[in-house]
Motif scaffolding. Sequence first.
Motif, PDB file in Angstrom:
ATOM      1  N   VAL A  25       0.761  -2.288   9.531  1.00  0.00           N
ATOM      2  CA  VAL A  25       1.959  -2.099  10.349  1.00  0.00           C
ATOM      3  C   VAL A  25       1.597  -1.382  11.642  1.00  0.00           C
ATOM      4  N   LEU A  26       0.837  -0.301  11.509  1.00  0.00           N
ATOM      5  CA  LEU A  26       0.486   0.470  12.701  1.00  0.00           C
ATOM      6  C   LEU A  26      -0.364  -0.353  13.643  1.00  0.00           C
ATOM      7  N   ASP A  27      -1.272  -1.121  13.082  1.00  0.00           N
ATOM      8  CA  ASP A  27      -2.188  -1.840  13.929  1.00  0.00           C
ATOM      9  C   ASP A  27      -1.518  -3.055  14.565  1.00  0.00           C
ATOM     10  N   GLY A  28      -0.549  -3.626  13.839  1.00  0.00           N
ATOM     11  CA  GLY A  28       0.077  -4.843  14.342  1.00  0.00           C
ATOM     12  C   GLY A  28       0.940  -4.608  15.568  1.00  0.00           C
ATOM     13  N   GLU A  29       1.588  -3.486  15.631  1.00  0.00           N
ATOM     14  CA  GLU A  29       2.528  -3.246  16.712  1.00  0.00           C
ATOM     15  C   GLU A  29       1.971  -2.154  17.600  1.00  0.00           C
ATOM     16  N   HIS A  30       1.815  -2.458  18.833  1.00  0.00           N
ATOM     17  CA  HIS A  30       1.307  -1.420  19.718  1.00  0.00           C
ATOM     18  C   HIS A  30       2.443  -0.647  20.348  1.00  0.00           C
ATOM     19  N   VAL A  31       3.342  -0.224  19.509  1.00  0.00           N
ATOM     20  CA  VAL A  31       4.441   0.594  19.963  1.00  0.00           C
ATOM     21  C   VAL A  31       4.360   1.916  19.217  1.00  0.00           C
ATOM     22  N   HIS A  32       5.318   2.771  19.424  1.00  0.00           N
ATOM     23  CA  HIS A  32       5.271   4.104  18.841  1.00  0.00           C
ATOM     24  C   HIS A  32       6.385   4.202  17.818  1.00  0.00           C
ATOM     25  N   LEU A  33       6.051   3.954  16.567  1.00  0.00           N
ATOM     26  CA  LEU A  33       7.058   3.895  15.526  1.00  0.00           C
ATOM     27  C   LEU A  33       7.297   5.262  14.911  1.00  0.00           C
ATOM     28  N   THR A  34       8.511   5.489  14.440  1.00  0.00           N
ATOM     29  CA  THR A  34       8.777   6.664  13.626  1.00  0.00           C
ATOM     30  C   THR A  34       8.329   6.373  12.194  1.00  0.00           C
ATOM     31  N   ALA A  35       8.233   7.425  11.397  1.00  0.00           N
ATOM     32  CA  ALA A  35       7.837   7.250  10.006  1.00  0.00           C
ATOM     33  C   ALA A  35       8.797   6.298   9.292  1.00  0.00           C
ATOM     34  N   ASP A  36      10.080   6.426   9.568  1.00  0.00           N
ATOM     35  CA  ASP A  36      11.037   5.556   8.906  1.00  0.00           C
ATOM     36  C   ASP A  36      10.897   4.109   9.348  1.00  0.00           C
ATOM     37  N   GLU A  37      10.563   3.916  10.603  1.00  0.00           N
ATOM     38  CA  GLU A  37      10.347   2.547  11.068  1.00  0.00           C
ATOM     39  C   GLU A  37       9.106   1.946  10.411  1.00  0.00           C
ATOM     40  N   VAL A  38       8.079   2.757  10.291  1.00  0.00           N
ATOM     41  CA  VAL A  38       6.890   2.294   9.585  1.00  0.00           C
ATOM     42  C   VAL A  38       7.264   1.932   8.147  1.00  0.00           C
ATOM     43  N   HIS A  39       8.057   2.791   7.535  1.00  0.00           N
ATOM     44  CA  HIS A  39       8.464   2.544   6.165  1.00  0.00           C
ATOM     45  C   HIS A  39       9.232   1.224   6.057  1.00  0.00           C
ATOM     46  N   ALA A  40      10.165   1.014   6.990  1.00  0.00           N
ATOM     47  CA  ALA A  40      10.962  -0.211   6.944  1.00  0.00           C
ATOM     48  C   ALA A  40      10.065  -1.440   7.050  1.00  0.00           C
ATOM     49  N   LYS A  45       6.838  -5.929   3.765  1.00  0.00           N
ATOM     50  CA  LYS A  45       5.614  -6.567   3.278  1.00  0.00           C
ATOM     51  C   LYS A  45       5.343  -6.241   1.815  1.00  0.00           C
ATOM     52  N   LEU A  46       5.861  -5.131   1.346  1.00  0.00           N
ATOM     53  CA  LEU A  46       5.534  -4.647  -0.003  1.00  0.00           C
ATOM     54  C   LEU A  46       6.752  -3.873  -0.485  1.00  0.00           C
ATOM     55  N   PRO A  47       7.717  -4.560  -1.063  1.00  0.00           N
ATOM     56  CA  PRO A  47       9.036  -3.979  -1.292  1.00  0.00           C
ATOM     57  C   PRO A  47       9.049  -2.695  -2.103  1.00  0.00           C
ATOM     58  N   GLU A  48       8.077  -2.499  -2.984  1.00  0.00           N
ATOM     59  CA  GLU A  48       8.157  -1.333  -3.847  1.00  0.00           C
ATOM     60  C   GLU A  48       7.473  -0.092  -3.288  1.00  0.00           C
TER      61      GLU A  48
END
Lengths: 138, 138
Positions: A25-40, A45-48
């Motif tokens: 997730v981090l590598d795919g998007e070159h934006v600045h995500l919050t922890a919750d956005e990363v989680h979403a 990709k991995l629901p559990e």
Amino acid sequence: MSDLLERLRGRGWRMTAQRRVVAEVLDGEHVHLTADEVHARAVAKLPEISRATVYNTLGELVTLGEVLEVSTDQRAKRYDPNAHQPHHHLVCAQCGAIRDVHPVGNPLADLPDTERFGFTVSDVEVTYRGVCPNCAAA
Amino acid sequence: MSDLLERLRGRGWRMTAQRRVVAEVLDGEHVHLTADEVHARAVAKLPEISRATVYNTLGELVTLGEVLEVSTDQRAKRYDPNAHQPHHHLVCAQCGAIRDVHPVGNPLADLPDTERFGFTVSDVEVTYRGVCPNCAAA
DNA sequence: TCCTACAATAGACAATGTCTAAAGCAAGCG
DNA sequence: CGCTTGCTTTAGACATTGTCTATTGTAGGA
């Protein structure tokens, strides 16, 4: 990206599906995500995958120096995958968009000894604020 | 200090015991307090003051431009009564102590047009980080 | 394949801040 | 000086972000 996973594996990181997903997730998007956005995005990709794991993994990546934590607002921390090139940030005061920027000069040199109060100064963080073209147009 | 209260009254601020106490706390200590620290000191002077009032009042003072909000860590916001002289901050990475500093030069000028991405850049925040003499000695 | 230590999980807990509805009170007005 | 009005305060619920714990799962070596 596989670079990232390779580096981590080489440093004794036990590879799990959860960690792989967070790194992707981090590598795919070159934006600045919050922890919750990363989680979403990770859940997509991995629901559990759990929230705690995302927080733990982000913390480990920061410790390992593979991502940077930035706090441009005082709400959530954001995670910046561009950890290997020093840079500062330009933030839109209206929509919160963040761009990496590279000012000329060295702000560390701009702090005279008389303004250091005996501190050993090792780092400087610069945040420019303004209005992005989109918000200016609106 | 009474300057501050006068200015506020002149701007149509209804004067209450609670607001006076919050203003006095900020003006009395030239340090960078968190909202909770302001609240604790305010309670010492006026036991029945509520948390919400302290938050409200701090927010109003920020809106009025009488104090600045600074976020040197991503925990609590801190309130800086030194709003009338532009300055930056030097933070101890270990104990969190904050000093106001005045670097030479103008960081705004250090951001080339090619690094502005169409933004209208209006402000810049600089945070120096290091270790203060006390922590270095320990 | 089995073991073991490391990792993931759910959910409680913590810290900080915001909101709401009801009660209180500052300040202008007569 | 005492109303009245509308701004202010209050207590506490709620929201957001992040951390911790005890239990369960599993990666990777033997």
